[in-house]
Design an enzyme around this catalytic site. Structure first.
Site: not given
Ligand SMILES: [Zn+2]
Lengths: 307, 155
Positions: A51, A100, A128
């Site tokens: 990510t 995150r 998310h």
């Protein structure tokens, strides 16, 4: 549409999603942006290399750059600094933050302490939304977003990508089926939200009955640690594994998706079929995150259309 | 002495709050909302399962020297929706009000999700959106329904 932050897919209307996906399609087709001088702060409180790479790539492809707070082990967080303090410090260096964090609600909390846009890149078992946007982009590119039937299979209890996607699909003309073992069905709060959004929550314990009706099959991993013992895990997980033979009963136009990484829930022989779309799906993260950043960052080509 | 409400044998209070028409057996939870466990020395009278025309049975609380904050009233409304609050000064009821169900409750309740960021020592108060039959954490979306009283923060 105007949003200061992207915390949850739930905040996005159909129009919002289409704005992002349209912009993503432009970037996908080779459009350039000139965001030189813009800095994106990467705040990853738990490792998620993929990510992070995707956001890093997206920002750099826009012509901007990133600053990274580093790993938790090497930062002040280790010394007991609160999230509220950390994001206030990093926000001073960046034009937007990507966060995150292992705790649910972290992005919401962070957004209350900073003046720059916060993009949630996953908070615990919570939301998310950028994964959701790239999932929706992939669905749209392959099956469209009108009158489609989507099956979501695997760990529906802990799988945040699933919760976010299911909620987002309620904005579209999508019929949804949820396929999981009894012990890993959608949590109550998610079912509540889906009901509130007017969706019918159809739950199944096996794929067979619904497979022929599906335009999209979204597979997620069932993790070993969700089960008390190895045997039970093997037995249950085995029932939710697909291979090329499983897909013989599928529609010719089926699109098989997976958020990756996979372990063995999709057999390698599926990769060679026309159904396999999961690698494209992963790559779609870049144009989608470019679009989102371009729309949320202030004062650029995108003009802060989402900010 | 025909009105059963009048039979409750608790002393009148000089200054403080009388919370009446609490759902039967919820008085101790209301005390928990107020953070009262007796250790602070407050003078408290509790009537539980008292006959009531309106509710059949009800609980009543009288707390000397204490008025309720808006946040306390908000949470009170969730477990005792029919409650009436009487503010007493110099033995007289100077203000009487029914509780109202708020849109949001802040503080007092703690999130049932142990992995919620609000339980991790961050500088924020808990915040819950009030739904028809439950409340939902504004941070992590966790839903709190019938076990609401168990999540009254005790610190
Ligand atoms: Zn919470």
């Amino acid at each position: 549409m105007r949003h200061d932050h992207l915390i949850s897919a739930r905040q996005l209307s159909r129009g919002d999603v289409e704005t992002v996906l349209d912009r993503a399609a432009e970037f996908d087709a080779g459009e350039r942006a000139a965001r030189d001088g813009d800095l994106l702060g990467l705040c990853f409180f738990e490792p998620s290399t993929r990510t992070k790479m995707s956001f890093d790539t997206a920002m750099k492809r826009l012509g901007g750059d990133t600053v990274d707070m580093g790993t938790v082990e090497s930062s002040s967080v280790k010394k007991g600094e609160s999230l509220a303090d950390t994001v206030r410090v990093v926000a001073g260096y960046a034009d937007a933050l990507v966060l995150r964090h292992p705790s649910e609600g972290a992005a919401k909390l962070a957004s209350e302490f900073v003046d720059v846009p916060v993009i949630n890149a996953g908070d615990g078992a919570g939301q998310h939304p950028t994964q959701t946007l790239l999932d929706l982009y992939t669905v749209r590119e392959n099956a469209g977003l009108d009158d489609i039937t989507v099956g979501i299979m695997g760990d529906l209890k802990y799988g945040r990508t699933v919760h976010s996607l299911a909620e987002a699909l309620t904005e579209f003309d999508a019929h949804q089926h949820f396929i999981s073992p009894e012990s890993l069905r959608l949590p109550r709060s998610v079912r509540y939200d889906l009901h509130e959004s007017g969706a019918e929550v159809r739950e199944h314990t096996d794929l067979e009955t619904v497979l022929p009706d599906l335009d999209v099959l979204y597979v997620t991993r069932i993790q070993r640690e969700r089960f008390p013992d190895e045997n039970e895990y093997r037995q249950v997980a085995g029932e939710y594994r697909i291979d090329a033979e499983t897909l013989e009963a599928a529609s010719d136009d089926l699109t098989v998706m997976h958020p990756l990484p996979r372990v063995d829930e999709i057999a390698p022989d599926v990769d060679e079929t026309k159904y396999a779309t999961y690698f494209d799906q992963a790559h779609n993260g870049v144009p989608v995150r470019m679009a989102l950043l371009d729309l949320m960052l202030p004062d650029g080509n995108g003009g802060g259309d989402l900010a | 002495m025909s009105d059963p409400d009048q039979e409750l044998r608790v002393s009148k209070i000089k200054n403080g709050t009388v919370i009446d028409h609490i759902a039967a057996s919820q008085a101790l939870n209301v005390l928990a909302i107020l953070g009262i466990d007796g250790s602070g020395g407050e003078e408290v009278s509790v009537g539980m399962n008292v006959p009531s025309d309106r509710l059949g049975r009800k609980d009543v609380l009288k707390v000397e020297g204490r008025e309720l904050s808006p946040a306390e009233v908000d949470v009170l409304s969730l477990i005792a929706p029919a409650a009436t609050i009487n503010i007493v000064r110099e033995y007289e009821v100077v203000e009487k009000s029914r509780v109202e169900r708020p849109d949001v409750v802040t503080g007092i309740l703690s999130c049932p999700n142990a992995n919620c960021i609000t339980t991790a020592g961050e500088p924020v108060e808990s915040r819950f959106e009030v739904l028809d039959d439950a409340v939902r954490c504004a941070y992590c979306d966790a839903i709190l329904r019938e076990d609401l009283a168990e999540h009254i923060a005790t610190d």
